[in-house]
Design a protein around this motif. Structure first.
Motif, PDB file in Angstrom:
ATOM      1  N   ILE A 302       0.848  -1.191   0.000  1.00 31.19           N
ATOM      2  CA  ILE A 302       0.000   0.000   0.000  1.00 31.19           C
ATOM      3  C   ILE A 302       0.880   1.236   0.000  1.00 31.19           C
ATOM      4  O   ILE A 302       1.883   1.302   0.714  1.00 31.19           O
ATOM      5  CB  ILE A 302      -0.932  -0.004   1.236  1.00 31.19           C
ATOM      6  N   GLY A 303       0.495   2.227  -0.789  1.00 31.96           N
ATOM      7  CA  GLY A 303       1.277   3.444  -0.890  1.00 31.96           C
ATOM      8  C   GLY A 303       1.241   4.276   0.379  1.00 31.96           C
ATOM      9  O   GLY A 303       0.380   4.122   1.247  1.00 31.96           O
ATOM     10  N   VAL A 304       2.192   5.204   0.473  1.00 35.18           N
ATOM     11  CA  VAL A 304       2.290   6.068   1.651  1.00 35.18           C
ATOM     12  C   VAL A 304       1.062   6.963   1.757  1.00 35.18           C
ATOM     13  O   VAL A 304       0.552   7.227   2.851  1.00 35.18           O
ATOM     14  CB  VAL A 304       3.583   6.906   1.575  1.00 35.18           C
ATOM     15  N   LEU A 310      -5.718   6.543   5.622  1.00 38.72           N
ATOM     16  CA  LEU A 310      -6.360   5.658   6.585  1.00 38.72           C
ATOM     17  C   LEU A 310      -6.053   6.067   8.018  1.00 38.72           C
ATOM     18  O   LEU A 310      -6.930   6.011   8.887  1.00 38.72           O
ATOM     19  CB  LEU A 310      -5.903   4.219   6.332  1.00 38.72           C
ATOM     20  N   ALA A 311      -4.807   6.478   8.265  1.00 36.60           N
ATOM     21  CA  ALA A 311      -4.442   6.892   9.622  1.00 36.60           C
ATOM     22  C   ALA A 311      -5.194   8.163  10.018  1.00 36.60           C
ATOM     23  O   ALA A 311      -5.694   8.279  11.150  1.00 36.60           O
ATOM     24  CB  ALA A 311      -2.935   7.115   9.705  1.00 36.60           C
ATOM     25  N   ARG A 312      -5.296   9.112   9.099  1.00 33.25           N
ATOM     26  CA  ARG A 312      -5.964  10.374   9.417  1.00 33.25           C
ATOM     27  C   ARG A 312      -7.466  10.158   9.653  1.00 33.25           C
ATOM     28  O   ARG A 312      -8.039  10.685  10.607  1.00 33.25           O
ATOM     29  CB  ARG A 312      -5.752  11.368   8.272  1.00 33.25           C
ATOM     30  N   THR A 313      -8.097   9.353   8.806  1.00 34.16           N
ATOM     31  CA  THR A 313      -9.531   9.113   8.966  1.00 34.16           C
ATOM     32  C   THR A 313      -9.826   8.311  10.219  1.00 34.16           C
ATOM     33  O   THR A 313     -10.836   8.534  10.893  1.00 34.16           O
ATOM     34  CB  THR A 313     -10.075   8.379   7.733  1.00 34.16           C
ATOM     35  N   GLY A 314      -8.967   7.351  10.557  1.00 37.26           N
ATOM     36  CA  GLY A 314      -9.202   6.522  11.734  1.00 37.26           C
ATOM     37  C   GLY A 314      -8.716   7.121  13.028  1.00 37.26           C
ATOM     38  O   GLY A 314      -8.904   6.517  14.093  1.00 37.26           O
ATOM     39  N   GLY A 315      -8.069   8.306  12.980  1.00 42.50           N
ATOM     40  CA  GLY A 315      -7.578   8.928  14.192  1.00 42.50           C
ATOM     41  C   GLY A 315      -6.414   8.191  14.820  1.00 42.50           C
ATOM     42  O   GLY A 315      -6.270   8.181  16.041  1.00 42.50           O
ATOM     43  N   LEU A 316      -5.556   7.563  13.991  1.00 38.43           N
ATOM     44  CA  LEU A 316      -4.416   6.790  14.485  1.00 38.43           C
ATOM     45  C   LEU A 316      -3.132   7.371  13.924  1.00 38.43           C
ATOM     46  O   LEU A 316      -3.147   8.154  12.963  1.00 38.43           O
ATOM     47  CB  LEU A 316      -4.535   5.319  14.065  1.00 38.43           C
ATOM     48  N   ASP A 317      -2.006   6.968  14.509  1.00 36.27           N
ATOM     49  CA  ASP A 317      -0.733   7.311  13.891  1.00 36.27           C
ATOM     50  C   ASP A 317      -0.395   6.266  12.833  1.00 36.27           C
ATOM     51  O   ASP A 317      -0.995   5.185  12.774  1.00 36.27           O
ATOM     52  CB  ASP A 317       0.378   7.417  14.940  1.00 36.27           C
ATOM     53  N   GLU A 318       0.563   6.594  11.998  1.00 38.10           N
ATOM     54  CA  GLU A 318       0.875   5.721  10.859  1.00 38.10           C
ATOM     55  C   GLU A 318       1.462   4.371  11.293  1.00 38.10           C
ATOM     56  O   GLU A 318       1.090   3.334  10.717  1.00 38.10           O
ATOM     57  CB  GLU A 318       1.820   6.441   9.903  1.00 38.10           C
ATOM     58  N   PRO A 319       2.372   4.293  12.284  1.00 37.38           N
ATOM     59  CA  PRO A 319       2.867   2.963  12.698  1.00 37.38           C
ATOM     60  C   PRO A 319       1.749   2.045  13.206  1.00 37.38           C
ATOM     61  O   PRO A 319       1.718   0.858  12.877  1.00 37.38           O
ATOM     62  CB  PRO A 319       3.875   3.289  13.801  1.00 37.38           C
ATOM     63  N   THR A 320       0.809   2.593  13.996  1.00 35.23           N
ATOM     64  CA  THR A 320      -0.294   1.758  14.479  1.00 35.23           C
ATOM     65  C   THR A 320      -1.194   1.323  13.334  1.00 35.23           C
ATOM     66  O   THR A 320      -1.659   0.175  13.290  1.00 35.23           O
ATOM     67  CB  THR A 320      -1.107   2.530  15.526  1.00 35.23           C
ATOM     68  N   THR A 321      -1.437   2.235  12.388  1.00 39.57           N
ATOM     69  CA  THR A 321      -2.253   1.874  11.225  1.00 39.57           C
ATOM     70  C   THR A 321      -1.587   0.764  10.421  1.00 39.57           C
ATOM     71  O   THR A 321      -2.248  -0.191   9.998  1.00 39.57           O
ATOM     72  CB  THR A 321      -2.466   3.114  10.338  1.00 39.57           C
ATOM     73  N   ALA A 322      -0.278   0.871  10.201  1.00 36.74           N
ATOM     74  CA  ALA A 322       0.437  -0.179   9.466  1.00 36.74           C
ATOM     75  C   ALA A 322       0.361  -1.507  10.205  1.00 36.74           C
ATOM     76  O   ALA A 322       0.181  -2.568   9.592  1.00 36.74           O
ATOM     77  CB  ALA A 322       1.895   0.234   9.259  1.00 36.74           C
ATOM     78  N   LEU A 323       0.478  -1.473  11.549  1.00 42.05           N
ATOM     79  CA  LEU A 323       0.407  -2.715  12.324  1.00 42.05           C
ATOM     80  C   LEU A 323      -0.959  -3.372  12.166  1.00 42.05           C
ATOM     81  O   LEU A 323      -1.053  -4.580  11.921  1.00 42.05           O
ATOM     82  CB  LEU A 323       0.686  -2.407  13.795  1.00 42.05           C
ATOM     83  N   VAL A 385       6.692  -5.513  11.148  1.00 36.73           N
ATOM     84  CA  VAL A 385       5.977  -4.278  10.835  1.00 36.73           C
ATOM     85  C   VAL A 385       6.843  -3.052  11.130  1.00 36.73           C
ATOM     86  O   VAL A 385       6.652  -1.996  10.532  1.00 36.73           O
ATOM     87  CB  VAL A 385       4.655  -4.219  11.621  1.00 36.73           C
ATOM     88  N   GLY A 386       7.781  -3.164  12.046  1.00 33.60           N
ATOM     89  CA  GLY A 386       8.633  -2.029  12.363  1.00 33.60           C
ATOM     90  C   GLY A 386       9.466  -1.544  11.197  1.00 33.60           C
ATOM     91  O   GLY A 386       9.984  -0.421  11.224  1.00 33.60           O
ATOM     92  N   LEU A 387       9.607  -2.351  10.153  1.00 39.63           N
ATOM     93  CA  LEU A 387      10.370  -1.932   8.973  1.00 39.63           C
ATOM     94  C   LEU A 387       9.583  -0.990   8.087  1.00 39.63           C
ATOM     95  O   LEU A 387      10.171  -0.318   7.233  1.00 39.63           O
ATOM     96  CB  LEU A 387      10.798  -3.160   8.163  1.00 39.63           C
ATOM     97  N   VAL A 388       8.252  -0.944   8.229  1.00 44.96           N
ATOM     98  CA  VAL A 388       7.430  -0.070   7.388  1.00 44.96           C
ATOM     99  C   VAL A 388       7.796   1.380   7.679  1.00 44.96           C
ATOM    100  O   VAL A 388       7.829   1.815   8.829  1.00 44.96           O
ATOM    101  CB  VAL A 388       5.932  -0.314   7.656  1.00 44.96           C
ATOM    102  N   GLY A 389       8.081   2.117   6.627  1.00 43.04           N
ATOM    103  CA  GLY A 389       8.509   3.506   6.759  1.00 43.04           C
ATOM    104  C   GLY A 389      10.003   3.678   6.681  1.00 43.04           C
ATOM    105  O   GLY A 389      10.480   4.809   6.457  1.00 43.04           O
TER     106      GLY A 389
END
Length: 820
Positions: A302-304, A310-323, A385-389
């Motif tokens: 999935i692209g950045v 998804l992170a902005r709409t769900g009210g999450l940060d990007e690492p949690t969204t990726a997890l 998942v920690g490698l994402v980003g």
């Protein structure tokens, strides 16, 4: 006289061989043809490395002692030499502790033979070339260094004469590893006028360059082994370790944890609250992807931009969204859907990530079962998942669901970290540094270089609710035990009956279910048209709330609001006004406010007042004044509406655009079919193909299945029969039928390794060889062939008589002799 490992294995009873296969299950895949093949496999580099990976720090140090104490010259036995070396430090361990470590090494057959003449498996030196961090003996490095080490008094005087900067280098290398790298030219004398003392070089092990290293080399305390590498001789390292002992500091037990246990109820409550958030956020992300699927990049994943959306709409940060996305994909809740007709990426068609077919089944399950499916997938997925980003080797960003985040060792890292927490007293919350120290003692070879990954595991476990307040929860402990038991596969080594009764909640799900608030089947209706749900809603109530109300806030008690849009959405989905009135009366524990009744009746009265079809699209109504209002509405000028009759309008655009524009303007049209009947239906949701959760896999994708002892005894019996057949074949080789170059098979060869040596030489000489082997039916045979190559466990050889290429498994070859 030292016996070979094969001869030693032959002398053991069946129970001892079965115990070896149980401790090292990789030796059974595939089943060795005979004892020689078993011994060869047990001494292979890969198998020995796997056995060493599971040893703790103290047992590895005792193995190093056995390697350093080979062939003692003072007449003591090998075991006595190991005991003497292990107990020579300032804080010696108890002899019984040392003997226990030796027994464990002998059970794994890393050491074998009688106690007075222990032998070390050869591949140990290949896997770990520097025992206890000490270098090779001086005699193997340099003759002049060996002469210096042969004179202990001269060696001590030379060490005392070393400058402080040179002594610092020696102390650093004596602690291990004994090899240091220096830049090219550092061992040469500097030009005139250059400073004698050069600063330390932090690169390549931190060995300073210049005169200190040059002084040590000139005085034979360091030996150059290549253009830019020096090594400390073993004798020098042992002399420098005279205060701490030859093996260094010995720790017979793991380090202690300073944190006191917390209140178990508080730990479980904190973890249970987090599990509710995990399920809610995962469901929200999946609903977002159902409404607007994410495109799959050409390189996969999935692209950045989609991740940020998804992170902005769900009210999450990007690492949690990726997890959560990675876990949902591993659990089989997400999948890719190909859109044929467009070939823009490497997969041959555009792909989108959206919920898979199993999403509805997961959503209908209880909260505890939904969380368990996610947590089980996290434990077993081969994704870091920690490698994402981060950036890959080509400086490209690693995206969620991309192949660059695949790591085969990720499940073992999670099991190791959670295993440390599980072995502590319940509700104990150690710090991350204490967990890393425990891991470094329990399995130093596996934990080395994986500190960042282990810290990520602790953070992900807290985010997913596996841990609470830093301690492993009671239901997390049950889940880990269940997954580990499934991974061992003792009752089902082939994995044929995993989750045979998946509808029954597991022990972990039942334990979590007891901690969560009971699902509710009602809500509290407020005068401002808000619905307060005092707990997690039942699946049926949750589906109804999604249809008739908008979510305003979530948590232990969620709040929903009934709006004009939500009522219209329910009517579009097929609800009638009477259905909505009945739903609110049935579900609400408070009186339904009159304003809600008016709202439902008002929207229902307007609903369907306009009918849309395709002309492009047409719009008709019995209310001529309403059509006049629509025609005069400037917000709808883009539709280019024109009146065909007093009750009919048409538009050149499709009916979907017409309906959307009318609804955005505040009207309530409904589509109709060719007969004039209203078309009321729920929005059609697209789903990817059903996927199987990785939670049904083992934690170690490379691990061999663990076979129960009765089957292992049967395997041992099969190996014994194959060994007897192989020895019989070597004594009386089978004749080759069909004539040709001679009628005799191969002459006896001393051992499996000798046969391999003959074959390797035949490959180099391109010579004909008689090969004796055991076929798939257990019968012995021989064939005259010309070996072509040896690799990956197979011999490839050509039969010149038939001009055919044959492939032989190396572990089935019993003999080999050149035809000449």
């Amino acid at each position: 006289m030292t016996t070979s490992l094969a001869d030693h294995l032959r002398s053991l009873p069946d129970e001892s061989l079965a115990a070896l296969l149980q401790l090292r299950p990789d030796l059974v895949v595939p089943v060795p043809a005979d004892i020689s093949a078993l011994a060869t496999r047990a001494q292979s580099r890969v198998s020995v490395a796997r056995a060493l990976d599971g040893l703790d720090q103290f047992t590895l140090q005792i193995l190093d002692a056995a390697r350093l104490a080979r062939d003692p010259a003072d007449g003591t036995t090998a075991t006595e030499a190991v005991l003497a070396m292990a107990t020579s430090g300032p804080r010696p361990p108890a002899p019984t502790t040392v003997r226990g470590a030796v027994d464990r090494l002998r059970a794994l057959f890393l050491l074998y033979g009688p106690e007075h003449a222990l032998s070390v498996v050869e591949s140990v030196d290949e896997v770990s070339p520097y025992p206890a961090g000490l270098g090779r003996p001086a005699a193997e490095l340099d003759g002049r260094a060996a002469a210096l080490c042969a004179d202990p008094a001269k060696l001590r005087r030379t060490l005392l004469a070393a400058p402080p900067s040179a002594r610092a280098i020696l102390d650093r290398l004596a602690a291990g590893p004994p090899v240091g790298s220096v830049p090219p030219g550092a061992l040469q004398a500097p030009p005139l006028g250059e400073e004698d003392q050069l600063p330390p070089d932090p690169v390549n092990g931190g060995v300073p360059t210049g005169s200190p290293v040059r002084w040590l080399v000139e005085h034979r305390l360091l030996v150059p082994v290549s253009a830019g590498t020096v090594e400390l001789p073993r004798e020098v390292g042992l002399l420098l370790r005279r205060d701490s002992g030859p093996l260094g500091p010995l720790r017979t037990s793991p380090p202690q944890v300073s944190a006191a246990p917390r209140e178990p109820k508080a730990v479980d409550s904190a973890g249970a609250g987090q599990t509710m958030e995990v399920v809610r956020h995962t469901e929200g992300l999946l609903e977002q992807l159902a409404a607007e699927p994410a495109a799959v990049l050409r390189s996969g994943g999935i692209g950045v931009r989609d991740l940020r959306r998804l992170a902005r709409t769900g009210g999450l940060d990007e690492p949690t969204t990726a997890l959560l996305i990675e876990v949902a994909y591993a659990a089989g809740l997400l999948g890719e859907l190909e859109l044929p007709g467009v070939t823009t990426n490497r997969y041959g068609a555009d792909q989108q990530v959206l919920p898979a077919a199993g999403y509805e089944v997961w959503r209908a399950a209880s909260l505890a079962q939904r969380w368990e499916q996610l947590a089980r997938a996290w434990l077993t997925m081969t994704r870091q998942v920690g490698l994402v980003g981060q950036r890959d080797d080509r400086d490209r960003p690693i995206t969620a669901l991309s192949a660059e985040a695949e790591r085969a060792g990720a499940p073992l890292s999670r099991r190791a970290v959670l295993g440390v927490l599980a072995d502590l007293e319940p509700a104990t919350a150690p710090t991350a540094d204490e967990v890393l120290a425990l891991l470094d003692w329990r399995s130093p070879r596996r934990s080395r270089g994986r500190e960042a990954a282990h810290r990520e595991v602790l953070a992900e476990a807290a985010q997913l609710g596996v841990t609470g307040l830093g301690a492993l929860t009671s239901y997390g402990r049950l889940l880990l035990a269940d997954v580990t038991r499934t991974d061992d596969g003792a009752a089902d080594p082939l994995g044929l009956h995993i989750e045979a009764d998946s509808d029954e909640p597991s022990t972990a799900a039942r334990a979590l279910d007891a901690l969560l608030p009971a699902p509710v089947d009602h809500f509290l209706m407020q005068a401002d048209l808000t619905l307060v749900v005092p707990g997690p809603p039942e699946p049926a109530l949750a589906a109804e709330l999604d249809a008739v109300a908008e979510l305003e806030s979530a948590g232990g008690a969620s709040v929903h609001r009934v709006t004009t849009g939500s009522v219209r959405r329910a009517l579009d989905a097929g609800y009638s006004a009477d259905d909505l009135h009945a739903l609110f009366r049935r579900r609400s524990r408070t009186p339904v406010p009159q304003s809600l009744t008016y709202l439902v009746d008002d929207v229902a009265r307007r609903h369907g007042g306009l009918r849309a079809g395709s002309a492009g699209a047409y719009l008709r109504s019995d209310d001529e004044a309403l059509l006049s209002e629509v025609c005069a509405d400037r917000r709808l000028e883009s539709l280019a509406l024109r009146r065909l009759a007093p009750t009919v309008l048409v538009s050149p655009y499709q009916v979907g655009r017409l309906l959307g524009a009318l609804r955005d303007a505040g009207y309530a049209p409904v589509p109709e079919d060719a007969t004039g009947a209203a078309v009321l239906s729920r929005p059609k949701t697209r789903r990817a193909a059903a996927r199987v959760s990785v939670g049904t896999r083992t934690l170690d994708p490379l691990a061999a299945p663990r076979v129960p002892m009765p089957r292992l005894l049967g395997v041992v019996e099969q190996i014994r029969r194959g060994d007897a057949a192989a020895r019989a074949a070597r004594r009386a080789p089978a004749a080759v039928r069909g004539g040709g170059r001679g009628a005799t098979g191969p002459a006896p060869v001393q051992g499996h390794s000798d046969a391999l040596a003959v074959l390797q030489q035949a490959v180099r000489d391109k010579a004909l060889v008689w090969v004796g082997y055991v076929d798939a039916h257990g019968a012995t045979a021989s064939r005259l062939v010309k070996p072509v190559s040896i690799g990956a466990g197979y011999l490839r050889a050509e039969d010149e008589r038939t001009e055919m290429l044959h492939t032989f498994a190396l572990h089935r070859i019993t003999a080999a002799v050149r035809a000449d």
